[in-house]
Write an enzyme that holds these catalytic residues in place. Structure first.
Site, PDB file in Angstrom:
ATOM      1  N   LYS A  57       0.835  -1.208   0.000  1.00 56.46           N
ATOM      2  CA  LYS A  57       0.000   0.000   0.000  1.00 56.46           C
ATOM      3  C   LYS A  57       0.873   1.262   0.000  1.00 56.46           C
ATOM      4  O   LYS A  57       0.582   2.241  -0.684  1.00 56.46           O
ATOM      5  CB  LYS A  57      -0.955  -0.025   1.207  1.00 56.46           C
ATOM      6  CG  LYS A  57      -2.052  -1.077   1.031  1.00 56.46           C
ATOM      7  CD  LYS A  57      -2.875  -1.353   2.286  1.00 56.46           C
ATOM      8  CE  LYS A  57      -3.772  -2.574   2.023  1.00 56.46           C
ATOM      9  NZ  LYS A  57      -4.593  -2.973   3.171  1.00 56.46           N
ATOM     10  N   GLN A 101      -5.032  -2.164   9.399  1.00 56.31           N
ATOM     11  CA  GLN A 101      -4.869  -3.467   8.754  1.00 56.31           C
ATOM     12  C   GLN A 101      -5.449  -4.559   9.656  1.00 56.31           C
ATOM     13  O   GLN A 101      -5.153  -4.609  10.848  1.00 56.31           O
ATOM     14  CB  GLN A 101      -3.381  -3.715   8.476  1.00 56.31           C
ATOM     15  CG  GLN A 101      -3.089  -4.936   7.631  1.00 56.31           C
ATOM     16  CD  GLN A 101      -3.566  -4.811   6.195  1.00 56.31           C
ATOM     17  OE1 GLN A 101      -3.668  -3.718   5.647  1.00 56.31           O
ATOM     18  NE2 GLN A 101      -3.887  -5.926   5.576  1.00 56.31           N
ATOM     19  N   ASP A 124     -11.462   1.777   3.221  1.00 51.09           N
ATOM     20  CA  ASP A 124     -11.699   0.331   3.106  1.00 51.09           C
ATOM     21  C   ASP A 124     -13.188   0.021   2.922  1.00 51.09           C
ATOM     22  O   ASP A 124     -13.548  -1.088   2.532  1.00 51.09           O
ATOM     23  CB  ASP A 124     -11.228  -0.379   4.389  1.00 51.09           C
ATOM     24  CG  ASP A 124      -9.930  -1.143   4.201  1.00 51.09           C
ATOM     25  OD1 ASP A 124      -9.570  -1.428   3.039  1.00 51.09           O
ATOM     26  OD2 ASP A 124      -9.294  -1.462   5.212  1.00 51.09           O
TER      27      ASP A 124
HETATM   28  N1  GUN Z   1      -6.595  -7.544   5.794  1.00 54.13           N
HETATM   29  C1  GUN Z   1      -6.726  -8.273   4.646  1.00 54.13           C
HETATM   30  N2  GUN Z   1      -7.321  -7.535   3.698  1.00 54.13           N
HETATM   31  C2  GUN Z   1      -7.568  -6.323   4.247  1.00 54.13           C
HETATM   32  C3  GUN Z   1      -8.147  -5.133   3.750  1.00 54.13           C
HETATM   33  O1  GUN Z   1      -8.595  -5.025   2.605  1.00 54.13           O
HETATM   34  N3  GUN Z   1      -8.211  -4.093   4.616  1.00 54.13           N
HETATM   35  C4  GUN Z   1      -7.761  -4.174   5.893  1.00 54.13           C
HETATM   36  N4  GUN Z   1      -7.889  -3.121   6.683  1.00 54.13           N
HETATM   37  N5  GUN Z   1      -7.216  -5.272   6.383  1.00 54.13           N
HETATM   38  C5  GUN Z   1      -7.119  -6.332   5.560  1.00 54.13           C
END
Ligand code: GUN
Length: 288
Positions: A57, A101, A124
């Protein structure tokens, strides 16, 4: 379908196309309105998969010209401390979108964390506000992986309206939001899960089949209708280290009209949509 092989959907390329578009729009936003989109990622603990996602990211932010901030907190961080960090990001005028996350350590309530995020910065799309907006057919930030799947279908000009869509998996992150997105586009949607009595009988009806169960190889060739569009959301690491989806790819290629590979299908789209949501958030907020 005879001997025809499926078209392999190139998620890497589409993701790059989307990120190129975002880079151009980001440049314009900076020139015309003095806004630099800012994305922050909060990571609690040292889950290896999460560390890889977070790095991805951050790199993606750099590539499109966003400001990125990263908060790494030890695994014994209290819920209160994490809520304080979220509060700071809610107020941070340089940050237009952020995420925590997942998964977070067990002593922290995931729901409490998600609900503390300002919905406008919830890129998200996990906050109940954003889930509710999707539910009522007026989405704001949409969950990234299902929105990425819709983007792939659209860019390959795959018709959705009137189609029989079957989703295997009912998670809050993929199965449930994708159900709403496909429904909004007038598909007839069936959701299967671990208690579905005859899975193969249902999947064989699918013109669009989405495997999002996290179960390597659970969708075999005989479960796929001839000519179906097969979207594989599974990311499973085998003991050998090989990354595979939920679909038996080689067999599915002989039945499907289109198919997403693992890796290089749905996966790369998630970050592209995260960036797009952040750009949208930055574009509506006032600068400075
Ligand atoms: N863990 C696995 N995929 C994601 C996601 O798309 N967003 C977040 N915040 N955590 C994750």
């Amino acid at each position: 379908m005879g001997e025809d092989m499926a078209v392999v959907i190139d998620g890497k390329k589409i993701s790059q196309d989307v990120r190129d578009e975002i880079r151009e729009k980001t440049l314009r936003l900076r020139k015309e309105r003095g806004i630099v989109p800012g994305l922050a990622v909060v990571l609690v603990g040292d889950d290896p998969a999460s560390q890889i996602y977070v790095r991805g990211k951050k790199n993606a932010c750099r590539e499109v010209g966003f400001l990125s901030k990263e908060f790494r907190l030890p695994s014994d961080t209290s819920e209160k401390k994490l809520l304080d960090v979220i509060d700071g990001l809610n107020r941070d005028r340089e940050i237009h979108g952020f995420l925590v996350q997942l998964p977070v350590p067990e002593h922290i309530r995931t729901d409490a964390i998600i609900e503390a995020i300002d919905p406008r910065k919830d890129v998200d799309g996990f906050h109940p506000y954003n889930v509710g907006r999707l539910f009522s057919g007026n989405p704001y930030h949409r969950s990234c992986t299902p929105a990425g799947i819709m983007e792939l279908l659209d860019r390959y000009e795959i018709e959705i309206k009137g189609k029989e869509a079957v989703i295997v998996g009912r998670s809050n992150i993929v199965g449930k939001p994708l159900t709403l997105m496909l429904l909004e586009r007038h598909a007839t949607v069936t959701v299967c899960h671990t208690r579905t009595r005859d899975l193969a009988e249902v999947t064989r009806r699918a013109e669009i089949l989405v495997a999002a169960a996290g179960n390597p190889g659970m969708i075999s060739g005989d479960m796929i209708r001839g000519g179906a569009v097969v979207i594989d959301v599974g990311i499973n690491r085998l003991e050998t280290g090989k990354l595979v989806g939920d679909v038996v790819f080689a067999d599915a290629c002989k039945k499907a009209s289109y198919i997403t590979p693992v890796p290089g299908g749905v996966g790369p789209m998630t970050i592209a949509i995260l960036l797009r949501n952040t750009l949208a958030a930055a574009s509506v907020l006032l600068p400075g």
